[in-house]
Design a protein around this motif. Sequence first.
Motif, PDB file in Angstrom:
ATOM      1  N   PHE A  61       0.838  -1.202   0.000  1.00  0.00           N
ATOM      2  CA  PHE A  61       0.000   0.000   0.000  1.00  0.00           C
ATOM      3  C   PHE A  61       0.873   1.253   0.000  1.00  0.00           C
ATOM      4  O   PHE A  61       0.593   2.221  -0.719  1.00  0.00           O
ATOM      5  N   VAL A  62       1.938   1.228   0.815  1.00  0.00           N
ATOM      6  CA  VAL A  62       2.840   2.383   0.850  1.00  0.00           C
ATOM      7  C   VAL A  62       3.464   2.619  -0.515  1.00  0.00           C
ATOM      8  O   VAL A  62       3.611   3.768  -0.951  1.00  0.00           O
ATOM      9  N   PHE A  63       3.797   1.543  -1.194  1.00  0.00           N
ATOM     10  CA  PHE A  63       4.350   1.673  -2.541  1.00  0.00           C
ATOM     11  C   PHE A  63       3.377   2.424  -3.453  1.00  0.00           C
ATOM     12  O   PHE A  63       3.746   3.358  -4.160  1.00  0.00           O
ATOM     13  N   MET A  64       2.092   2.029  -3.379  1.00  0.00           N
ATOM     14  CA  MET A  64       1.086   2.704  -4.215  1.00  0.00           C
ATOM     15  C   MET A  64       0.944   4.169  -3.808  1.00  0.00           C
ATOM     16  O   MET A  64       0.831   5.054  -4.663  1.00  0.00           O
ATOM     17  N   VAL A  65       0.953   4.422  -2.502  1.00  0.00           N
ATOM     18  CA  VAL A  65       0.802   5.809  -2.038  1.00  0.00           C
ATOM     19  C   VAL A  65       1.948   6.666  -2.555  1.00  0.00           C
ATOM     20  O   VAL A  65       1.758   7.804  -2.975  1.00  0.00           O
ATOM     21  N   MET A  66       3.147   6.087  -2.552  1.00  0.00           N
ATOM     22  CA  MET A  66       4.291   6.853  -3.057  1.00  0.00           C
ATOM     23  C   MET A  66       4.131   7.181  -4.533  1.00  0.00           C
ATOM     24  O   MET A  66       4.433   8.302  -4.970  1.00  0.00           O
ATOM     25  N   ALA A  67       3.627   6.217  -5.314  1.00  0.00           N
ATOM     26  CA  ALA A  67       3.428   6.486  -6.743  1.00  0.00           C
ATOM     27  C   ALA A  67       2.400   7.588  -6.930  1.00  0.00           C
ATOM     28  O   ALA A  67       2.596   8.508  -7.739  1.00  0.00           O
ATOM     29  N   VAL A  68       1.315   7.524  -6.149  1.00  0.00           N
ATOM     30  CA  VAL A  68       0.289   8.557  -6.278  1.00  0.00           C
ATOM     31  C   VAL A  68       0.841   9.912  -5.849  1.00  0.00           C
ATOM     32  O   VAL A  68       0.551  10.944  -6.469  1.00  0.00           O
ATOM     33  N   ALA A  69       1.679   9.908  -4.799  1.00  0.00           N
ATOM     34  CA  ALA A  69       2.252  11.179  -4.351  1.00  0.00           C
ATOM     35  C   ALA A  69       3.151  11.776  -5.415  1.00  0.00           C
ATOM     36  O   ALA A  69       3.132  12.996  -5.647  1.00  0.00           O
ATOM     37  N   ALA A  70       3.918  10.913  -6.097  1.00  0.00           N
ATOM     38  CA  ALA A  70       4.785  11.430  -7.151  1.00  0.00           C
ATOM     39  C   ALA A  70       3.956  12.034  -8.276  1.00  0.00           C
ATOM     40  O   ALA A  70       4.254  13.137  -8.770  1.00  0.00           O
ATOM     41  N   ALA A  71       2.865  11.341  -8.653  1.00  0.00           N
ATOM     42  CA  ALA A  71       2.005  11.864  -9.712  1.00  0.00           C
ATOM     43  C   ALA A  71       1.377  13.186  -9.276  1.00  0.00           C
ATOM     44  O   ALA A  71       1.322  14.148 -10.048  1.00  0.00           O
ATOM     45  N   GLU A  72       0.955  13.239  -8.018  1.00  0.00           N
ATOM     46  CA  GLU A  72       0.311  14.447  -7.497  1.00  0.00           C
ATOM     47  C   GLU A  72       1.269  15.625  -7.521  1.00  0.00           C
ATOM     48  O   GLU A  72       0.904  16.736  -7.916  1.00  0.00           O
ATOM     49  N   VAL A  73       2.524  15.384  -7.135  1.00  0.00           N
ATOM     50  CA  VAL A  73       3.497  16.474  -7.137  1.00  0.00           C
ATOM     51  C   VAL A  73       3.746  16.959  -8.551  1.00  0.00           C
ATOM     52  O   VAL A  73       3.791  18.170  -8.809  1.00  0.00           O
ATOM     53  N   ALA A  74       3.881  16.022  -9.505  1.00  0.00           N
ATOM     54  CA  ALA A  74       4.161  16.438 -10.882  1.00  0.00           C
ATOM     55  C   ALA A  74       3.037  17.309 -11.409  1.00  0.00           C
ATOM     56  O   ALA A  74       3.264  18.415 -11.920  1.00  0.00           O
ATOM     57  N   VAL A  75       1.779  16.835 -11.250  1.00  0.00           N
ATOM     58  CA  VAL A  75       0.655  17.589 -11.795  1.00  0.00           C
ATOM     59  C   VAL A  75       0.451  18.889 -11.025  1.00  0.00           C
ATOM     60  O   VAL A  75       0.235  19.962 -11.613  1.00  0.00           O
ATOM     61  N   GLY A  76       0.565  18.818  -9.700  1.00  0.00           N
ATOM     62  CA  GLY A  76       0.324  20.015  -8.897  1.00  0.00           C
ATOM     63  C   GLY A  76       1.325  21.113  -9.184  1.00  0.00           C
ATOM     64  O   GLY A  76       0.958  22.283  -9.330  1.00  0.00           O
ATOM     65  N   LEU A  77       2.593  20.742  -9.281  1.00  0.00           N
ATOM     66  CA  LEU A  77       3.590  21.772  -9.554  1.00  0.00           C
ATOM     67  C   LEU A  77       3.431  22.321 -10.956  1.00  0.00           C
ATOM     68  O   LEU A  77       3.662  23.519 -11.193  1.00  0.00           O
TER      69      LEU A  77
ATOM     70  N   LEU B 152       0.875   6.866 -13.575  1.00  0.00           N
ATOM     71  CA  LEU B 152       2.084   7.679 -13.729  1.00  0.00           C
ATOM     72  C   LEU B 152       2.198   8.204 -15.148  1.00  0.00           C
ATOM     73  O   LEU B 152       2.606   9.350 -15.359  1.00  0.00           O
ATOM     74  N   LEU B 153       1.797   7.380 -16.119  1.00  0.00           N
ATOM     75  CA  LEU B 153       1.838   7.843 -17.514  1.00  0.00           C
ATOM     76  C   LEU B 153       0.891   9.020 -17.708  1.00  0.00           C
ATOM     77  O   LEU B 153       1.240  10.040 -18.321  1.00  0.00           O
ATOM     78  N   VAL B 154      -0.334   8.873 -17.148  1.00  0.00           N
ATOM     79  CA  VAL B 154      -1.319   9.958 -17.290  1.00  0.00           C
ATOM     80  C   VAL B 154      -0.807  11.231 -16.628  1.00  0.00           C
ATOM     81  O   VAL B 154      -0.930  12.335 -17.169  1.00  0.00           O
ATOM     82  N   ALA B 155      -0.199  11.058 -15.432  1.00  0.00           N
ATOM     83  CA  ALA B 155       0.318  12.239 -14.736  1.00  0.00           C
ATOM     84  C   ALA B 155       1.420  12.903 -15.543  1.00  0.00           C
ATOM     85  O   ALA B 155       1.508  14.135 -15.612  1.00  0.00           O
ATOM     86  N   LEU B 156       2.253  12.091 -16.167  1.00  0.00           N
ATOM     87  CA  LEU B 156       3.343  12.633 -16.993  1.00  0.00           C
ATOM     88  C   LEU B 156       2.789  13.460 -18.137  1.00  0.00           C
ATOM     89  O   LEU B 156       3.210  14.611 -18.369  1.00  0.00           O
ATOM     90  N   ILE B 157       1.804  12.882 -18.852  1.00  0.00           N
ATOM     91  CA  ILE B 157       1.236  13.596 -19.992  1.00  0.00           C
ATOM     92  C   ILE B 157       0.520  14.857 -19.511  1.00  0.00           C
ATOM     93  O   ILE B 157       0.624  15.932 -20.117  1.00  0.00           O
ATOM     94  N   GLY B 158      -0.195  14.729 -18.390  1.00  0.00           N
ATOM     95  CA  GLY B 158      -0.906  15.892 -17.867  1.00  0.00           C
ATOM     96  C   GLY B 158       0.036  17.008 -17.480  1.00  0.00           C
ATOM     97  O   GLY B 158      -0.212  18.178 -17.789  1.00  0.00           O
ATOM     98  N   ALA B 159       1.137  16.653 -16.826  1.00  0.00           N
ATOM     99  CA  ALA B 159       2.097  17.686 -16.425  1.00  0.00           C
ATOM    100  C   ALA B 159       2.692  18.361 -17.652  1.00  0.00           C
ATOM    101  O   ALA B 159       2.858  19.590 -17.687  1.00  0.00           O
ATOM    102  N   LEU B 160       2.978  17.562 -18.680  1.00  0.00           N
ATOM    103  CA  LEU B 160       3.514  18.147 -19.915  1.00  0.00           C
ATOM    104  C   LEU B 160       2.528  19.131 -20.520  1.00  0.00           C
ATOM    105  O   LEU B 160       2.884  20.252 -20.901  1.00  0.00           O
TER     106      LEU B 160
END
Lengths: 100, 204
Positions: A61-77, B152-160
């Motif tokens: 579960f922590v592994f999944m949370v970390m992936a979601v956190a990384a995605a969240e940071v990328a999109v949020g920033l 992660l792929l979707v987030a990558l494309i979205g960030a781009l």
Amino acid sequence: MIPTSYYLILSAAIFVIGTVGVLSRRSALIVFMCVEMMLNSVNLTLIAFSRHWGNLNGQVFVFMVMAVAAAEVAVGLAILVAHNRNVDTTNIDEINLLKW
Amino acid sequence: MWFSYLFFIAVGAIALAAAVGVVVSRVPVHSALFLLLQFAMIAALYITMDAQFLGAIQVIIYAGGIVILILFVIMLIGSEKIEARGEQRAWLPWVGLALGVILLVAIGASMVQAFGGAAPNPGPNAGGVPDVVGLELFTRYILPFEMVGVLLLVALIGALLLARRSAAEQAAAKLVEAEAAPAPKTAPNAAPKQAPRTRRSIRA
């Protein structure tokens, strides 16, 4: 073996500090960092319970949370940078385009 | 035995202090560095709980990726002192603090009630070395694992998509640059609603 409750108390304290940061700071970047901190404290809880009950579900579960956190940071920033290009601020009081 | 307690208390105290530092620091770069320290301490705690794989992942993803990304953005959009600007709300930190205390009490009460010293039950597969966690990920949790990949792929494309300038914005920027040069008489019809800001001086 350190009792699980110690870890739970520590992660509750970190979570609360993160919440206070989200509530009281007004820089969007610092709010971001506080959210990351809260996610981390929850991860700590999950791993503590994973050790407590002796199975690996919590760690997965922590592994999944970390992936979601990384995605969240990328999109949020990216949102922050895109917004900063139009309006010259990162103050969350002034980012109110979607607020009625 | 006492050494592990000492280690936990020291690491936990540093993690708490770093968390407080993230919240109270006035300079965003300092906040980011405190955040780095906090993530490192959490990674140390993971390793004390036999989650070695996640400790490594914590250092790689959080300390190596997320904090660096946050630092990049701080450098990009400037670390202005926001709190001094706009309408002052001196009561805001106190309200935040009060709500935090309420939350702490609520979490503590519910935790004591629900988890009042349940005995630990270490199963056969204690520990989180990479091959154990990896086996679990690729057998029982293969579907969530794949879905995380898609996420992660979707987030990558979205960030781009979010971070890149649209064609209209680029045209507007060009128009403004042309206006800054010796101005042509014909005012452009599609004048940008709002002039893109001039490049700010870089503040660290």
